[in-house]
Design a protein around this motif. Sequence first.
Motif, mmCIF file in Angstrom:
data_model
loop_
_atom_site.group_PDB
_atom_site.id
_atom_site.type_symbol
_atom_site.label_atom_id
_atom_site.label_comp_id
_atom_site.label_asym_id
_atom_site.label_seq_id
_atom_site.Cartn_x
_atom_site.Cartn_y
_atom_site.Cartn_z
ATOM 1 N N SER A 1 1.180 9.307 15.736
ATOM 2 C CA SER A 1 0.079 10.215 16.092
ATOM 3 C C SER A 1 -1.175 9.902 15.288
ATOM 4 O O SER A 1 -2.290 9.974 15.810
ATOM 5 N N GLU A 2 -1.008 9.527 14.015
ATOM 6 C CA GLU A 2 -2.158 9.160 13.195
ATOM 7 C C GLU A 2 -2.771 7.846 13.666
ATOM 8 O O GLU A 2 -4.001 7.674 13.658
ATOM 9 N N MET A 3 -1.925 6.919 14.083
ATOM 10 C CA MET A 3 -2.412 5.648 14.629
ATOM 11 C C MET A 3 -3.262 5.888 15.876
ATOM 12 O O MET A 3 -4.360 5.330 16.010
ATOM 13 N N VAL B 1 4.952 7.650 3.997
ATOM 14 C CA VAL B 1 4.913 6.575 4.997
ATOM 15 C C VAL B 1 3.562 6.548 5.700
ATOM 16 O O VAL B 1 2.944 5.482 5.851
ATOM 17 N N ILE B 2 3.099 7.705 6.130
ATOM 18 C CA ILE B 2 1.824 7.779 6.840
ATOM 19 C C ILE B 2 0.685 7.300 5.951
ATOM 20 O O ILE B 2 -0.162 6.499 6.371
ATOM 21 N N GLY C 1 -3.818 5.016 4.770
ATOM 22 C CA GLY C 1 -4.700 5.387 3.674
ATOM 23 C C GLY C 1 -5.506 4.218 3.119
ATOM 24 O O GLY C 1 -5.279 3.056 3.471
ATOM 25 N N GLU C 2 -6.448 4.552 2.239
ATOM 26 C CA GLU C 2 -7.300 3.547 1.617
ATOM 27 C C GLU C 2 -6.518 2.783 0.546
ATOM 28 O O GLU C 2 -5.547 3.282 -0.008
ATOM 29 N N GLY C 3 -7.001 1.586 0.250
ATOM 30 C CA GLY C 3 -6.386 0.784 -0.790
ATOM 31 C C GLY C 3 -6.859 -0.657 -0.702
ATOM 32 O O GLY C 3 -7.585 -1.024 0.219
ATOM 33 N N PRO C 4 -6.446 -1.485 -1.666
ATOM 34 C CA PRO C 4 -6.863 -2.892 -1.638
ATOM 35 C C PRO C 4 -6.185 -3.694 -0.533
ATOM 36 O O PRO C 4 -6.743 -4.671 -0.040
ATOM 37 N N PHE C 5 -4.974 -3.285 -0.136
ATOM 38 C CA PHE C 5 -4.246 -3.928 0.958
ATOM 39 C C PHE C 5 -3.138 -2.983 1.393
ATOM 40 O O PHE C 5 -2.941 -1.920 0.798
ATOM 41 N N THR C 6 -2.402 -3.343 2.450
ATOM 42 C CA THR C 6 -1.295 -2.523 2.922
ATOM 43 C C THR C 6 -0.029 -2.901 2.173
ATOM 44 O O THR C 6 0.426 -4.048 2.257
ATOM 45 N N THR C 7 0.534 -1.970 1.449
ATOM 46 C CA THR C 7 1.769 -2.217 0.707
ATOM 47 C C THR C 7 2.885 -2.634 1.656
ATOM 48 O O THR C 7 3.107 -1.993 2.683
ATOM 49 N N THR D 1 -3.832 -0.732 8.212
ATOM 50 C CA THR D 1 -3.412 -1.588 9.331
ATOM 51 C C THR D 1 -2.911 -0.755 10.514
ATOM 52 O O THR D 1 -3.023 -1.181 11.664
ATOM 53 N N ALA D 2 -2.373 0.430 10.231
ATOM 54 C CA ALA D 2 -1.899 1.282 11.328
ATOM 55 C C ALA D 2 -3.066 1.782 12.177
ATOM 56 O O ALA D 2 -2.939 1.919 13.399
#
Length: 227
Positions: free
Chosen positions: A105-107, A164-165, A170-176, A186-187
Amino acid sequence: FQNLTAVEAELTDAFRHHKYYFPEKNIPKVLATMSGFSYSIITADSVLAIDLEMYLGRQSLFYEMIQMPNYRRITMQREYIVSDFLRAWTMTEFPDNVKGKTLLSEMIYGGKILYLADALLPKTDDSLKIGFTKKQLNWCREHAKDIWGFWIKDNLLYSSGVDVITKFTGEGPFTTGFAKESPARTAIWTGWQIIRKYMNTHPEVSLEQLMNESDPQKILTLSKYKP
């Protein structure tokens, strides 16, 4: 910022597109402000404010002084002002009212907001709309199949876990969990591609109908998204 002529012209063009798609909706009053490095865009009733000190350029000494993370500085450039503004504004116009939030749903919600940016900023590069560098955007395009496969394989699309969502939206330097060359969110990028596929497959659906559609599973199923 000696003047904001270019920003005003770009916003005016976006407002014209918005009035075409949503003639009944009002255009907000726009202000340029300074908030002490607190917010990029401030929304309040019918007024939206652009905080200019948040767009001084990636190399600004002020950002070094306040230890602004490097990944945040990607969008702290003049060319991101209008797309940031429109994203904040349209999220207030079309809030996420889906009950029982999941990664899917967030995607889908994030994808709808970005698809609306496609309509309002047809000449703007995708990297500016989503807040990626061009290198990060290319990484997503090259690894679209792997990204989608990761969520399918681990059955994450319907996860309602906040961790998970946040991990994928969320923000960050890359997708864990992905390569360090990947961007965060990326989602949200994937949701954008699902919406594009859905709208290309169903030209009878208007932009307003898309924004008011509350069933993310329906959109995913009818899009037949399969990178």
